[in-house]
Design an enzyme around this catalytic site. Sequence first.
Site, PDB file in Angstrom:
ATOM      1  N   ASP A   1       0.841  -1.190   0.000  1.00 57.88           N
ATOM      2  CA  ASP A   1       0.000   0.000   0.000  1.00 57.88           C
ATOM      3  C   ASP A   1       0.880   1.246   0.000  1.00 57.88           C
ATOM      4  O   ASP A   1       2.020   1.212   0.481  1.00 57.88           O
ATOM      5  CB  ASP A   1      -0.901  -0.032   1.244  1.00 57.88           C
ATOM      6  CG  ASP A   1      -2.127   0.859   1.072  1.00 57.88           C
ATOM      7  OD1 ASP A   1      -2.374   1.332  -0.044  1.00 57.88           O
ATOM      8  OD2 ASP A   1      -2.833   1.078   2.078  1.00 57.88           O
TER       9      ASP A   1
ATOM     10  N   ASN B   1     -10.929  -2.460  -5.760  1.00 56.52           N
ATOM     11  CA  ASN B   1     -10.130  -1.484  -6.525  1.00 56.52           C
ATOM     12  C   ASN B   1     -10.768  -1.092  -7.865  1.00 56.52           C
ATOM     13  O   ASN B   1     -10.398  -0.073  -8.456  1.00 56.52           O
ATOM     14  CB  ASN B   1      -8.697  -1.992  -6.748  1.00 56.52           C
ATOM     15  CG  ASN B   1      -7.832  -1.936  -5.503  1.00 56.52           C
ATOM     16  OD1 ASN B   1      -6.918  -2.732  -5.317  1.00 56.52           O
ATOM     17  ND2 ASN B   1      -8.106  -0.981  -4.609  1.00 56.52           N
TER      18      ASN B   1
HETATM   19  C1  IPE Z   1      -5.356  -2.792  -0.419  1.00 56.91           C
HETATM   20  O1  IPE Z   1      -5.030  -1.480  -0.608  1.00 56.91           O
HETATM   21  C2  IPE Z   1      -5.463  -3.498  -1.731  1.00 56.91           C
HETATM   22  C3  IPE Z   1      -4.201  -3.734  -2.431  1.00 56.91           C
HETATM   23  C4  IPE Z   1      -3.032  -3.480  -1.948  1.00 56.91           C
HETATM   24  C5  IPE Z   1      -4.313  -4.311  -3.758  1.00 56.91           C
HETATM   25  P1  IPE Z   1      -6.162  -0.338  -0.734  1.00 56.91           P
HETATM   26  O2  IPE Z   1      -5.436   0.948  -0.755  1.00 56.91           O
HETATM   27  O3  IPE Z   1      -7.057  -0.618  -1.869  1.00 56.91           O
HETATM   28  O4  IPE Z   1      -6.977  -0.540   0.616  1.00 56.91           O
HETATM   29  P2  IPE Z   1      -7.838   0.495   1.465  1.00 56.91           P
HETATM   30  O5  IPE Z   1      -8.863   1.094   0.551  1.00 56.91           O
HETATM   31  O6  IPE Z   1      -6.894   1.520   1.983  1.00 56.91           O
HETATM   32  O7  IPE Z   1      -8.422  -0.325   2.558  1.00 56.91           O
HETATM   33  C1  IPE Z   2      -1.462   0.331  -3.432  1.00 56.63           C
HETATM   34  O1  IPE Z   2      -1.283   1.714  -3.423  1.00 56.63           O
HETATM   35  C2  IPE Z   2      -1.646  -0.191  -4.841  1.00 56.63           C
HETATM   36  C3  IPE Z   2      -3.000  -0.661  -5.155  1.00 56.63           C
HETATM   37  C4  IPE Z   2      -3.980  -0.783  -4.309  1.00 56.63           C
HETATM   38  C5  IPE Z   2      -3.258  -1.024  -6.548  1.00 56.63           C
HETATM   39  P1  IPE Z   2      -2.494   2.730  -3.345  1.00 56.63           P
HETATM   40  O2  IPE Z   2      -2.895   3.101  -4.747  1.00 56.63           O
HETATM   41  O3  IPE Z   2      -3.588   2.182  -2.534  1.00 56.63           O
HETATM   42  O4  IPE Z   2      -1.817   3.974  -2.648  1.00 56.63           O
HETATM   43  P2  IPE Z   2      -2.430   4.931  -1.550  1.00 56.63           P
HETATM   44  O5  IPE Z   2      -3.012   4.092  -0.473  1.00 56.63           O
HETATM   45  O6  IPE Z   2      -3.480   5.753  -2.242  1.00 56.63           O
HETATM   46  O7  IPE Z   2      -1.291   5.762  -1.094  1.00 56.63           O
HETATM   47 MG    MG Z   3      -4.108   2.345  -0.568  1.00 55.97          MG
END
Ligand code: IPE
Ligand code: IPE
Ligand code: MG
Length: 241
Positions: free
Chosen positions: A18, A66
């Site tokens: 993340d 996502n």
């Molecule tokens: C979790 O990250 C999903 C992946 C790493 C693929 P998200 O960024 O989507 O999760 P939330 O929304 O913060 O819970």
């Molecule tokens: C994790 O990074 C990657 C995916 C969930 C695809 P994020 O896109 O969730 O990054 P933040 O949480 O917005 O920083």
């Molecule tokens: Mg995230």
Amino acid sequence: MENTENRTIPEHVALILDGNGRWAKRRGLPRTMGHKEGCVTVEKTVEIAARMGIRYLTVYGFSTENWKRSAEEVGALMQLFRFYMVRLLKIAKANNVRVKMIGERSRFDKDIVEGINRLEAETKDNTGMTFIIAVNYGGRDEIVRAARKMAADLETGSLKKEEITEQVFASYLDTAGIPDPDLLIRTSGELRLSNYLLWQLAYTEIYVTDCLWPDFNKEELEKAIDAYNKRDRRFGGVKAK
Ligand code: IPE
Ligand code: IPE
Ligand code: MG
């Protein structure tokens, strides 16, 4: 497995990668640049983990939730997925890594599904680390799909109601045959599971770091494993063997 620095290496490490968006934001870059950098970190982590002697590495690449992100971001993630799948095949072959995908893949474009199938087929006989990528993955979705498959077998009579045990249930999950994770690492500080491996994480040790995913490296992985080594693992109040 013990490595040279007397660290007990967990057999199965699960990762919630993340913070790609935050990494990009801090640099005044578009979110997609964070995802691109994040893909490079995934590649590096596969090699580092395989060399450390981790047997199973599972990463959360794209969740069932996502899809709710903007069409632009989802589209960019799909393009990255296409590009890095080809690179991953090379890396897997060079490092004796077996690749497996969990999640519901039919929602992806045909060429991506073919790419996933090819990755799995061409690395299936590799005997080193198993690298598991969770894409269009959600723990609840996986459990519901398992229940459906079980219901179908109950209908045909190949499974009897009395035969359903935890072990049998687990054999219907996408992770059938894979041991439960010993260590879960989440980057970027969030203290939640985000629908990841809900069944499998029942007794997993959890480690959260503020490090943003694109900045994750060997030292960060070692820090997580060192913290894991200090844990007193218990299952129901009974010390682990
Ligand atoms: C979790 O990250 C999903 C992946 C790493 C693929 P998200 O960024 O989507 O999760 P939330 O929304 O913060 O819970
Ligand atoms: C994790 O990074 C990657 C995916 C969930 C695809 P994020 O896109 O969730 O990054 P933040 O949480 O917005 O920083
Ligand atoms: Mg995230």
